[in-house]
Structure formats: structure tokens, C-alpha cells
Design a protein around this motif. Structure first.
Motif, PDB file in Angstrom:
ATOM      1  N   PRO A   1       0.794  -1.234   0.000  1.00  0.00           N
ATOM      2  CA  PRO A   1       0.000   0.000   0.000  1.00  0.00           C
ATOM      3  C   PRO A   1       0.823   1.278   0.000  1.00  0.00           C
ATOM      4  CG  PRO A   1       0.103  -0.847   2.219  1.00  0.00           C
ATOM      5  CD  PRO A   1       0.866  -1.823   1.353  1.00  0.00           C
ATOM      6  N   ILE A   2       1.990   1.273  -0.623  1.00  0.00           N
ATOM      7  CA  ILE A   2       2.879   2.436  -0.635  1.00  0.00           C
ATOM      8  C   ILE A   2       3.312   2.696  -2.071  1.00  0.00           C
ATOM      9  CG2 ILE A   2       5.081   3.382   0.167  1.00  0.00           C
ATOM     10  CD1 ILE A   2       3.136   2.984   2.430  1.00  0.00           C
ATOM     11  N   GLY A   3       3.273   3.962  -2.489  1.00  0.00           N
ATOM     12  CA  GLY A   3       3.759   4.299  -3.823  1.00  0.00           C
ATOM     13  C   GLY A   3       4.162   5.756  -3.889  1.00  0.00           C
ATOM     14  N   TYR A   4       5.274   6.036  -4.563  1.00  0.00           N
ATOM     15  CA  TYR A   4       5.710   7.414  -4.768  1.00  0.00           C
ATOM     16  C   TYR A   4       5.067   7.988  -6.035  1.00  0.00           C
ATOM     17  CZ  TYR A   4       9.401   6.428  -1.364  1.00  0.00           C
ATOM     18  OH  TYR A   4      10.095   6.088  -0.237  1.00  0.00           O
ATOM     19  N   THR A   5       4.961   9.294  -6.089  1.00  0.00           N
ATOM     20  CA  THR A   5       4.419   9.949  -7.281  1.00  0.00           C
ATOM     21  C   THR A   5       5.182   9.528  -8.531  1.00  0.00           C
ATOM     22  OG1 THR A   5       3.657  11.870  -6.020  1.00  0.00           O
ATOM     23  CG2 THR A   5       4.001  12.176  -8.384  1.00  0.00           C
ATOM     24  N   TYR A   6       6.513   9.488  -8.426  1.00  0.00           N
ATOM     25  CA  TYR A   6       7.329   9.244  -9.624  1.00  0.00           C
ATOM     26  C   TYR A   6       7.807   7.799  -9.751  1.00  0.00           C
ATOM     27  CZ  TYR A   6       7.243  14.294  -9.841  1.00  0.00           C
ATOM     28  OH  TYR A   6       6.828  15.606  -9.912  1.00  0.00           O
ATOM     29  N   THR A   7       7.144   6.879  -9.065  1.00  0.00           N
ATOM     30  CA  THR A   7       7.502   5.471  -9.167  1.00  0.00           C
ATOM     31  C   THR A   7       7.356   4.973 -10.612  1.00  0.00           C
ATOM     32  OG1 THR A   7       6.830   5.013  -6.896  1.00  0.00           O
ATOM     33  CG2 THR A   7       6.892   3.147  -8.393  1.00  0.00           C
ATOM     34  N   GLY A   8       8.471   4.553 -11.208  1.00  0.00           N
ATOM     35  CA  GLY A   8       8.436   4.047 -12.581  1.00  0.00           C
ATOM     36  C   GLY A   8       8.392   5.140 -13.627  1.00  0.00           C
ATOM     37  N   HIS A   9       8.908   6.321 -13.311  1.00  0.00           N
ATOM     38  CA  HIS A   9       8.908   7.473 -14.229  1.00  0.00           C
ATOM     39  C   HIS A   9       9.530   7.064 -15.572  1.00  0.00           C
ATOM     40  CE1 HIS A   9       9.646  11.468 -15.814  1.00  0.00           C
ATOM     41  NE2 HIS A   9       9.065  12.018 -14.736  1.00  0.00           N
ATOM     42  N   PRO A  10       8.785   7.145 -16.674  1.00  0.00           N
ATOM     43  CA  PRO A  10       9.288   6.607 -17.944  1.00  0.00           C
ATOM     44  C   PRO A  10      10.545   7.293 -18.460  1.00  0.00           C
ATOM     45  CG  PRO A  10       7.165   7.705 -18.247  1.00  0.00           C
ATOM     46  CD  PRO A  10       7.380   7.571 -16.781  1.00  0.00           C
ATOM     47  N   THR A  11      10.666   8.622 -18.265  1.00  0.00           N
ATOM     48  CA  THR A  11      11.879   9.293 -18.735  1.00  0.00           C
ATOM     49  C   THR A  11      13.087   8.841 -17.931  1.00  0.00           C
ATOM     50  OG1 THR A  11      10.599  11.211 -19.446  1.00  0.00           O
ATOM     51  CG2 THR A  11      12.963  11.517 -19.174  1.00  0.00           C
ATOM     52  N   ALA A  12      12.926   8.714 -16.625  1.00  0.00           N
ATOM     53  CA  ALA A  12      14.024   8.228 -15.787  1.00  0.00           C
ATOM     54  C   ALA A  12      14.405   6.796 -16.170  1.00  0.00           C
ATOM     55  CB  ALA A  12      13.636   8.306 -14.315  1.00  0.00           C
ATOM     56  N   CYS A  13      13.411   5.969 -16.441  1.00  0.00           N
ATOM     57  CA  CYS A  13      13.690   4.582 -16.838  1.00  0.00           C
ATOM     58  C   CYS A  13      14.416   4.527 -18.177  1.00  0.00           C
ATOM     59  CB  CYS A  13      12.393   3.784 -16.898  1.00  0.00           C
ATOM     60  SG  CYS A  13      11.642   3.460 -15.280  1.00  0.00           S
ATOM     61  N   ALA A  14      14.029   5.394 -19.122  1.00  0.00           N
ATOM     62  CA  ALA A  14      14.688   5.428 -20.429  1.00  0.00           C
ATOM     63  C   ALA A  14      16.150   5.832 -20.291  1.00  0.00           C
ATOM     64  CB  ALA A  14      13.948   6.392 -21.357  1.00  0.00           C
ATOM     65  N   VAL A  15      16.417   6.846 -19.473  1.00  0.00           N
ATOM     66  CA  VAL A  15      17.799   7.272 -19.259  1.00  0.00           C
ATOM     67  C   VAL A  15      18.595   6.171 -18.562  1.00  0.00           C
ATOM     68  CG1 VAL A  15      19.252   8.941 -18.044  1.00  0.00           C
ATOM     69  CG2 VAL A  15      17.210   9.727 -19.251  1.00  0.00           C
ATOM     70  N   ALA A  16      17.983   5.490 -17.602  1.00  0.00           N
ATOM     71  CA  ALA A  16      18.663   4.388 -16.918  1.00  0.00           C
ATOM     72  C   ALA A  16      19.067   3.299 -17.907  1.00  0.00           C
ATOM     73  CB  ALA A  16      17.776   3.810 -15.821  1.00  0.00           C
ATOM     74  N   LEU A  17      18.156   2.931 -18.809  1.00  0.00           N
ATOM     75  CA  LEU A  17      18.466   1.898 -19.803  1.00  0.00           C
ATOM     76  C   LEU A  17      19.649   2.312 -20.672  1.00  0.00           C
ATOM     77  CD1 LEU A  17      14.813   0.951 -20.766  1.00  0.00           C
ATOM     78  CD2 LEU A  17      16.546  -0.684 -19.979  1.00  0.00           C
ATOM     79  N   ALA A  18      19.645   3.557 -21.126  1.00  0.00           N
ATOM     80  CA  ALA A  18      20.743   4.050 -21.967  1.00  0.00           C
ATOM     81  C   ALA A  18      22.047   4.121 -21.178  1.00  0.00           C
ATOM     82  CB  ALA A  18      20.384   5.419 -22.528  1.00  0.00           C
ATOM     83  N   ASN A  19      21.966   4.505 -19.923  1.00  0.00           N
ATOM     84  CA  ASN A  19      23.145   4.570 -19.067  1.00  0.00           C
ATOM     85  C   ASN A  19      23.749   3.179 -18.863  1.00  0.00           C
ATOM     86  OD1 ASN A  19      24.861   5.899 -16.884  1.00  0.00           O
ATOM     87  ND2 ASN A  19      23.712   4.442 -15.638  1.00  0.00           N
ATOM     88  N   LEU A  20      22.905   2.177 -18.605  1.00  0.00           N
ATOM     89  CA  LEU A  20      23.401   0.808 -18.455  1.00  0.00           C
ATOM     90  C   LEU A  20      24.036   0.309 -19.746  1.00  0.00           C
ATOM     91  CD1 LEU A  20      20.475  -0.770 -16.373  1.00  0.00           C
ATOM     92  CD2 LEU A  20      22.651   0.149 -15.533  1.00  0.00           C
ATOM     93  N   ASP A  21      23.471   0.715 -20.894  1.00  0.00           N
ATOM     94  CA  ASP A  21      24.070   0.357 -22.186  1.00  0.00           C
ATOM     95  C   ASP A  21      25.500   0.890 -22.295  1.00  0.00           C
ATOM     96  OD1 ASP A  21      21.867  -1.020 -23.131  1.00  0.00           O
ATOM     97  OD2 ASP A  21      21.060   0.673 -24.276  1.00  0.00           O
ATOM     98  N   ILE A  22      25.695   2.159 -21.895  1.00  0.00           N
ATOM     99  CA  ILE A  22      27.032   2.763 -21.974  1.00  0.00           C
ATOM    100  C   ILE A  22      28.005   2.019 -21.061  1.00  0.00           C
ATOM    101  CG2 ILE A  22      28.379   4.839 -21.470  1.00  0.00           C
ATOM    102  CD1 ILE A  22      25.907   6.481 -22.282  1.00  0.00           C
ATOM    103  N   ILE A  23      27.581   1.745 -19.828  1.00  0.00           N
ATOM    104  CA  ILE A  23      28.451   1.032 -18.885  1.00  0.00           C
ATOM    105  C   ILE A  23      28.888  -0.305 -19.472  1.00  0.00           C
ATOM    106  CG2 ILE A  23      28.523  -0.115 -16.635  1.00  0.00           C
ATOM    107  CD1 ILE A  23      26.625   2.086 -15.600  1.00  0.00           C
TER     108      ILE A  23
END
Length: 454
Positions: free
Chosen positions: A318-340
Motif C-alpha cells: 500500500p505504498i507508492g511514490y508519485t514518480y515510481t516508474g517514471h518513464p523518462t528516468a527509466c529510459a535514461v537508466a536503460l541508456a546509461n546501463l548500455d554505456i556502462i
């Protein structure tokens, strides 16, 4: 800001004045009116408003894995913002980027951590870990399991819950620990041998843990939280047998293990997760920082199926943040992991980190105020002491040393009262590592055991 250039229309002196008048800074030393106004970054370097260049040997706060100024990450964020900038992931709503990142993270994670809860940062993640642990036991009919074991000198964030788990008085004095029933244990710190009364550090810590469990009662303890490698205290790498032995004690008593990998995940220690160094899989693993290299706030808490199934049943968690799963943040994370991955930054952290540590030891350990140089991957610390035998801290701490490093050597590092913390971007090369070593030698050879650079 001017729309055409994105640069401020204010001169430096005006920016400094406005900053002093309008911004409430964390950890601002009393009476300090100077400011370093940064305006640009590229790779391992940043520039201030007057055009002076600095070497960022801190990766900001130990998170800029891929270096400053990566235009490909800006492009990914812009494309995603034009497509679906934001939507929540509450209830049955989700988005493609959150799903893709969850699959990527669980593929990279230690085996068994198969569920993801998204946050916007590390303190939020540790708040969620705390709630998950207590809610898990509550759902299993053991609401009385509400004690949390943490460790002295630990840092887990500044939320009321995460701050209560942080083991420094500064997070409690004037605030008070909001989360009741937190017990602090001695951390394993091989350099600080005087903490263990001549005993092996792991033996001491495990015996202390078992004593605490017996005193509190295992049926009253929900979880133990710890950084696999302590970051805020300065790259404290535990003995190799510490976490396996601690995990065995906790599992025997049904106590959950939470790893705070906010600093140590995503290549900082040369592995995707520092848990891999110790062969231990926690029940809950908290990440943030390096997940996006700081290009946008984001975090992810990884949870095993046993915990996820219990907390997700009967109406869900029963807990959730406003920005939980923010799509722009997730997209940047995916690209960042690709670079690493594509640029081999885990291997570079291991190889260049070992080189940097060797050079620092060779050039610094002969100096009277340098007690220790510690390293794992590109996570290093230089312990400063007033006496090499007693291993006592410098009088007055290390803040003046970091100021001199920045002002006279053009090197930005973080510090705590005991050590200089060196966590460069994972793109660091040997030439830049040499500049870090030269800068440290230039300053620390003039550092007296009185705590002043002469």
C-alpha cells in the motif's frame, strides 16, 4: 538564463550573492560565504562560471559512472519526453520503459532478486526497504518483529526512517530517531584494529550480532541493513568472511537482510552489484545514484520472490511514490546501463582503480598524516591521521584539506571527518589518474598532523 545559449545572464559575483541569499545548502560550514559556481561538465572535468577547470575525483557524489556531458543520454531523455514524459505505475497502470528496465535490472542482479520497486533516490529506497521488511513480517502474522539492526558510522539517507538507520549522531541530534527500535552494531573496519580488543574483526562483529539478537529476541527483529562496502565512512571493505557469516546468522533467525547499494551498484566496485564480491544474496537490495549516472533522479529496490509475494498479496503493497516508474528516468537508466556495458566500464573500474590505488599508496603512505589508502574498484579513501600508531583522526577533520585540494590543485573530492573519499567517474583513464595522484601529493606533502596544510 538566456534561451539561446542556456547560460546564465548573471555575472559570477551576482550568482554568488543570490546563492547566499536564496539557497539553503546542506552541510554548509558556519560563516562560509564563498561559492564554487559550476556551469559545465565533460568526462571527468567540470568548469566554474569564471572558466576555471576542475578534475571531478568524486563523480559528484559517487554516482557519475559514465562521466559528465553525455549527449546521448540527453537525446534519450528528450525523445522520451516527446513520446511519454511521465505517467505513474500505480495499480494496473504501467509503461514500456519501466517494464524494460525491470527486466534488465533483474537479469543483471544476483540470482533471486526478481522484483523491482521504483523510487527517485537512495533515501527513498531505504525508506521502502524498511517498510517492506516490517510489512512482510506483519503480513506473516509477526507484527511484533519491528526492530531493525544497523551499524555505527553507516549512512542510509536523510529521510526520517533512513536517517534513523544512519549511524552518525548528526542525523539524530535535534531530530530524534523517528523509527523506534533501531540497534546499532560495530562495523567491520580492518584499519581500525583498536575497535576489536585484539580480536579478529569478523569474529568480534558476529559475536556482537548474536549477542544483540539474543538480547532483543529474534522474534522481535525484522531486518538488518548494511552497505556491503561502506561508502560514506570511506570505502571500508569488510573481510571476505564477514557478510557470509552475518547472512548465515540472520537466516537462521528468520531476519531479513537488506543491502544498501545506493553507492556501490552499477560498476562502482567493478561489479554490477558489490554483493557479488561476497557471494551473498540479500532479501532486499536498494539502488539509486549510478542507475542513471545522476542525469535524472531515479532508484530501484530489488526484492526476492519470497518477500514480494507476501507484501504484494491481499490488496498489494500500500505504498507508492508519485514518480515510481517514471518513464523518462527509466529510459535514461536503460541508456546509461548500455554505456556502462558497451564501454567496458566495470573492467575499467577494476583495472584503473587498482592502478590509482597503487600510485596513491606509493606516493602518499610515507607522509606523516596519511594512515591508509583503501580501494575496491573506483571506490577509494585516503585515511588522514594525527598519529599513525593510535590512528586518531586529524584535529578539526578533513574539510580544510578538501578546500585546499580544490583551490590549489583543482581537484574536487568528498570527505568525512576521517578520510578523503575518491570516487571518480568510471571513464577515468590512467593519464587522468596520474593527475589525481600528483594533486594529492602536492597538497598532502604539506599537511601536518595538526590538520593544517602549510
Amino acid at each position: 538564463m538566456t534561451a539561446a545559449t542556456g547560460m546564465s545572464s548573471y555575472v559570477t559575483s551576482e550568482l554568488v550573492r543570490l546563492d547566499r541569499e536564496r539557497i539553503l545548502h546542506p552541510l554548509l560550514p558556519d560563516g562560509r560565504e564563498d561559492r564554487t559556481v559550476l556551469v559545465k561538465g565533460e568526462g571527468c572535468r567540470v568548469w566554474d562560471a569564471d572558466g576555471r577547470e576542475y578534475l571531478d575525483a568524486s563523480a559528484v557524489l559517487g554516482l557519475m559512472q559514465v562521466g559528465h556531458g553525455r549527449r546521448e543520454l540527453a537525446a534519450v531523455a528528450a525523445e522520451q519526453m516527446c513520446r511519454l514524459e511521465y505517467f505513474h505505475t500505480w495499480g494496473t497502470i504501467t509503461n514500456d520503459r519501466a517494464i524494460e528496465l525491470a527486466a534488465r535490472l533483474t537479469d543483471l542482479a544476483p540470482k533471486g532478486l526478481d522484483r523491482v520497486f521504483y523510487t527517485s533516490g537512495g533515501a527513498e529506497g531505504n525508506e521502502i526497504a524498511l517498510r517492506l521488511a516490517r510489512f512482510y513480517h506483519h503480513r506473516k502474522g509477526a507484527s511484533g518483529r519491528n526492530w531493525i539492526l544497523s551499524r555505527h558510522t553507516a549512512y542510509h539517507g536523510i529521510g526520517y526512517g533512513s536517517g534513523s538507520l544512519s549511524g552518525s549522531p548528526v542525523y539524530h541530534e535535534g531530530f530524534g530517531p523517528v523509527v523506534p527500535n533501531v540497534h546499532f552494531l560495530t562495523p567491520p573496519h580492518p584499519y581500525q584494529k583498536q575497535w576489536y580488543d585484539g580480536e579478529d574483526p569478523t569474529d568480534f562483529c558476529v559475536r556482537e550480532l548474536e549477542t544483540a539478537i539474543n538480547k532483543i529476541g529474534p522474534h522481535r527483529i525484522a531486518a538488518m541493513i548494511g552497505e556491503p562496502v561502506m561508502g560514506g565512512y570511506g570505502a571500508v571493505v569488510p573481510p571476505s568472511d564477514y557478510w557470509p557469516r552475518v547472512a548465515e546468522v540472520l537466516r537462521r533467525h528468520g531476519i531479513l537482510l537488506i543491502f544498501d547499494e545506493v553507492v556501490t551498484a552499477f560498476g562502482r566496485t567493478g561489479r554490477w552489484f558489490s554483493a557479488e564480491h561476497f557471494g551473498v544474496v540479500p532479501d532486499i537490495l536498494v539502488t539509486a545514484k549510478g542507475i542513471t549516472s545522476g542525469y535524472i533522479p531515479h532508484g530501484a529496490v530489488l526484492v526476492n520472490e519470497q518477500v514480494a509475494e507476501v507484501v504484494g498479496a491481499d490488496g498489494g503493497f500500500p505504498i507508492g511514490y508519485t514518480y515510481t516508474g517514471h518513464p523518462t528516468a527509466c529510459a535514461v537508466a536503460l541508456a546509461n546501463l548500455d554505456i556502462i556495458e558497451k564501454e567496458g566500464l566495470l573492467a575499467n573500474a577494476t583495472e584503473t582503480g587498482a592502478y590509482l590505488a597503487a600510485e596513491l599508496r606509493d606516493r602518499l603512505l610515507d607522509l606523516p598524516a596519511v594512515g591508509d589508502v583503501r580501494q575496491i574498484g573506483l571506490m577509494l579513501a585516503i585515511q588522514l591521521v594525527s598519529d599513525k600508531e593510535s590512528r586518531d583522526d586529524l584535529p578539526g577533520g578533513t574539510l580544510q584539506v578538501t578546500d585546499v585540494l580544490r583551490e590549489q590543485a583543482g581537484i574536487i573530492v568528498r570527505s568525512n571527518p576521517h578520510a578523503l573519499i575518491v570516487t571518480p567517474p568510471l571513464v577515468l583513464d590512467r593519464g587522468t589518474a596520474d593527475k589525481i595522484v600528483d594533486g594529492f601529493r602536492f597538497v598532502l606533502e604539506r599537511l601536518g598532523t595538526d590538520g593544517f596544510v602549510h
